[in-house]
Design an enzyme around this catalytic site. Structure first.
Site, short mmCIF file in Angstrom:
data_model
loop_
_atom_site.label_atom_id
_atom_site.label_comp_id
_atom_site.label_asym_id
_atom_site.label_seq_id
_atom_site.Cartn_x
_atom_site.Cartn_y
_atom_site.Cartn_z
N ILE A 1 6.15 -8.58 7.09
CA ILE A 1 6.61 -9.62 9.01
C ILE A 1 6.28 -10.77 8.91
O ILE A 1 6.22 -11.14 9.62
CB ILE A 1 6.09 -8.09 9.67
CG1 ILE A 1 4.47 -8.10 9.08
CG2 ILE A 1 6.41 -6.55 9.43
CD1 ILE A 1 2.81 -7.29 9.36
N LYS B 1 -6.41 -4.85 15.71
CA LYS B 1 -5.31 -3.80 16.86
C LYS B 1 -5.65 -4.67 18.23
O LYS B 1 -4.85 -4.96 19.03
CB LYS B 1 -6.11 -2.36 16.55
CG LYS B 1 -5.45 -2.06 14.89
CD LYS B 1 -3.84 -1.61 15.11
CE LYS B 1 -4.00 -1.22 14.23
NZ LYS B 1 -2.54 -1.18 13.51
N PHE C 1 -21.10 12.34 5.27
CA PHE C 1 -21.83 11.19 5.63
C PHE C 1 -22.99 11.03 6.58
O PHE C 1 -22.54 11.30 8.32
CB PHE C 1 -20.92 9.93 6.44
CG PHE C 1 -20.75 9.68 4.74
CD1 PHE C 1 -19.13 9.09 5.18
CD2 PHE C 1 -21.56 9.90 3.33
CE1 PHE C 1 -18.57 8.96 4.02
CE2 PHE C 1 -20.46 8.95 2.43
CZ PHE C 1 -19.50 9.01 2.78
N SER D 1 -4.73 2.12 17.51
CA SER D 1 -6.06 2.94 16.67
C SER D 1 -7.09 2.99 18.06
O SER D 1 -7.59 2.43 18.53
CB SER D 1 -6.66 2.32 15.20
OG SER D 1 -7.63 3.07 14.91
N THR E 1 -9.72 3.05 17.77
CA THR E 1 -10.78 2.22 17.47
C THR E 1 -10.63 0.76 17.99
O THR E 1 -11.93 0.05 18.59
CB THR E 1 -10.78 1.48 15.88
OG1 THR E 1 -11.95 1.10 14.72
CG2 THR E 1 -9.77 0.08 15.60
N TYR F 1 -10.93 -5.21 11.35
CA TYR F 1 -9.52 -4.64 11.44
C TYR F 1 -9.94 -4.07 12.88
O TYR F 1 -8.47 -3.77 13.51
CB TYR F 1 -9.80 -3.06 10.56
CG TYR F 1 -8.26 -1.88 10.56
CD1 TYR F 1 -9.38 -0.96 11.71
CD2 TYR F 1 -7.70 -2.56 10.31
CE1 TYR F 1 -8.53 -0.28 11.93
CE2 TYR F 1 -6.13 -1.28 11.02
CZ TYR F 1 -6.81 0.05 11.50
OH TYR F 1 -5.88 0.51 12.11
N ASN G 1 -7.37 10.52 14.71
CA ASN G 1 -7.50 10.44 12.67
C ASN G 1 -6.33 11.30 12.08
O ASN G 1 -7.00 12.07 12.51
CB ASN G 1 -9.20 11.13 12.96
CG ASN G 1 -10.24 10.20 13.18
OD1 ASN G 1 -10.39 9.79 14.03
ND2 ASN G 1 -10.85 10.16 11.79
N ASN H 1 0.95 -1.27 0.10
CA ASN H 1 -0.42 0.10 -0.20
C ASN H 1 0.79 1.25 -0.15
O ASN H 1 0.71 2.15 0.58
CB ASN H 1 -0.77 -0.02 1.44
CG ASN H 1 -2.22 1.05 0.86
OD1 ASN H 1 -2.29 0.92 0.45
ND2 ASN H 1 -2.46 1.68 1.80
N ARG I 1 -14.77 14.27 15.57
CA ARG I 1 -13.78 13.86 15.17
C ARG I 1 -12.38 14.53 15.54
O ARG I 1 -12.38 15.99 15.62
CB ARG I 1 -13.53 12.47 14.54
CG ARG I 1 -14.12 11.38 13.29
CD ARG I 1 -14.31 11.09 14.03
NE ARG I 1 -15.52 9.73 14.03
CZ ARG I 1 -16.24 9.37 13.87
NH1 ARG I 1 -17.24 10.81 14.48
NH2 ARG I 1 -16.96 8.60 13.20
#
Ligand code: NAD
Ligand code: WQD
Length: 335
Positions: A59, A152, A217, A124, A126, A148, A178, A35, A230
């Site tokens: 990795i 984490k 959104f 994160s 998250t 995802y 963020n 990526n 955020r």
């Protein structure tokens, strides 16, 4: 000092390599280019005045990792390598667990076999799931709402258990809110593949004419203007947070977690307005339905990092939008 930077040609890893270099710490980059682009390496040379050592690798390749750790010694590993698209993780959960979780276990095995005992991990916000209170501090309950995020959470647990099993181990988990922005040179920034999922690159591509308009959104959230809020943090502040975490805990052991955020939230409409100011143009947008899985509001209590690392953000939302715009204008197609 010398550190291995996995995923070091990616967005956050490459910016962190600049901060490491500026702190006199030599980064050696390992990246499978899944990526990112090799061209990032020459941009880093233009910014830092030297070409960092780069190893194209994965990795998940135990043999290659053993060779890397046997050929040179590292004071720590900065572990950025991961897949990070929430939506994609829902479609391809096993791919995300194999890359992010199994890949990290393989990395940890190679580190242990070669006496590399310190890791700085890209986590994160998250991992906090749906906020139960705000601002979110490091004591907030941990959960996730997608593969995802679970990857984490799982890696953090693995790191904590690894430290529990061996008192020599140090693992610092940095929970990013963020990340946005770009290096002030305009030579390095975020180059998302395809249509950006994240707000800031989507706004930037709209401003440069690559997208017709921004879809907002949801405008019925319980926030000041009804749009999502955020905690946006400049990628260079984030990079400095990694250096602070490493340099402040060199003699320590155990598992530690820090929020890296500004402590201030901005709404979607506020970000659009800030970008309009930075780009000196109106950004076309339309209201759209809420995005599945989105939360209304999220921002950090970043006081622990300030107290323990002596780190806090310095760059403002205007710095974030100005630096993003400069990068987007210079490289509308990315690197
Ligand atoms: P990125 O995709 O730009 O960088 C990740 C890099 O890792 C890429 O260069 C990719 O090629 C490489 N990579 C992926 N899998 C690999 C593997 N198996 N072996 C070797 N290299 C591999 O992403 P980013 O935005 O720079 O994120 C870096 C880290 O920060 C990730 O762990 C991500 O989960 C985490 N994070 C990102 C955000 C964000 O909004 N960008 C927020 C919180 C956490
Ligand atoms: C921000 C706000 C959207 C796009 C994600 C991942 C998280 C982490 C950071 C990896 C929200 C709104 C967005 C658009 C919009 N990544 N939005 N129009 O969702 O907070 O976090 O990136 O760790 O795991 O979930 O960031 O930039 O996608 O969205 O209105 O075109 O912008 O609803 O309120 P998010 P985001």
């Amino acid at each position: 000092m010398k550190v291995l930077v996995t995923g070091g040609l990616g967005y956050i890893g490459s910016h962190t390599c600049i901060a490491l270099h500026n702190a006199g710490i030599t980064p050696v980059i390992l990246d499978n280019l899944s990526n990112s682009s090799i061209h990032v390496l020459q941009q880093l040379h233009k910014i830092c005045g030297q070409t960092f050592s780069f190893i194209e690798g994965d990795i998940r390749d135990q043999h290659q990792l053993e060779q890397i750790f046997k050929q040179q010694s590292f004071d720590a590993v900065f572990h950025f390598a991961a897949l990070k698209a929430v939506g994609e993780s829902c479609q391809q959960p096993r791919r995300y667990y194999e890359n992010n979780v199994c890949g990290t276990v393989t990395l940890l095995d190679a580190m242990y076999n070669n006496d590399v005992t310190r890791i700085i991990f890209s986590s994160s916000a998250t991992v906090y799931g749906e906020p139960q209170y705000l601002p979110i501090d490091e004591q907030h309950p941990i959960s996730a709402t997608n593969p995802y995020g679970w990857s984490k959470v799982m890696v953090e647990q693995i790191l904590a258990d690894n430290c529990q099993s061996d008192s020599q181990q140090l693992a610092i988990s940095l929970r990013y809110f963020n990340p946005v922005g770009a290096h002030s040179s305009g030579l390095l920034g975020e180059s998302p593949n395809g249509i950006p999922n994240n707000l800031m690159p989507y706004i930037a591509q709209t401003a440069v004419g690559k997208r017709a308009k921004v879809s907002v959104f949801g405008d019925d959230y319980d926030t000041n203007d009804g749009t999502g809020v955020r905690d946006y943090i400049h990628v260079m502040d984030l990079a400095e947070g990694h250096v602070a975490a490493f340099t402040n805990h060199q003699q320590d052991s155990g598992f530690l977690a820090y929020n890296l955020g500004t402590g201030q939230g901005y709404s979607v409409l506020e970000i659009i307005a800030a970008f309009s100011k930075a780009s000196r143009q109106q950004i076309p947008f339309q209201m759209a339905p809420r995005r599945q899985g989105d939360i209304a509001c999220n921002y950090a209590d970043a006081n622990l990092a300030k107290a323990k690392l002596g780190w806090q953000t310095k760059l403002t939302i205007n710095d974030m939008t100005r630096d993003t715009w400069r990068w987007q204008q210079n490289y509308p197609q990315g690197l």
